[in-house]
Write a protein that holds these residues in place. Structure first.
Motif: not given
Length: 66
Positions: A24-25, A27-30, A32
């Motif tokens: 989840w982290a 995919r949510s861009g944590q 990047d």
């Protein structure tokens, strides 16, 4: 021996929760921005100026009035 099976099941459940949280982290861009955290220590912090006109060292040297 039955305790071993319970511990293995609990271990698999905990590992799957951490895996789901990691996916989840990602995919949510944590994760990047990989460049800014490495240079953040080089930036100066903004120092707020005192709200009064007197410098800070004069405020400390004045005796308290009673």
């Amino acid at each position: 021996m039955s305790v071993l099976f319970v511990l293995v099941i609990i271990g698999i459940l905990v590992a799957s929760v951490f895996l789901i949280a990691f996916i989840w982290a990602v995919r949510s861009g944590q994760f990047d921005d990989t460049y800014t955290p490495s240079i953040r220590i080089l930036f100066d912090d903004h120092i707020s100026s005192p709200t009064t006109d007197e410098p800070q060292n004069e405020l400390k040297s004045k005796p308290k009035s009673t």
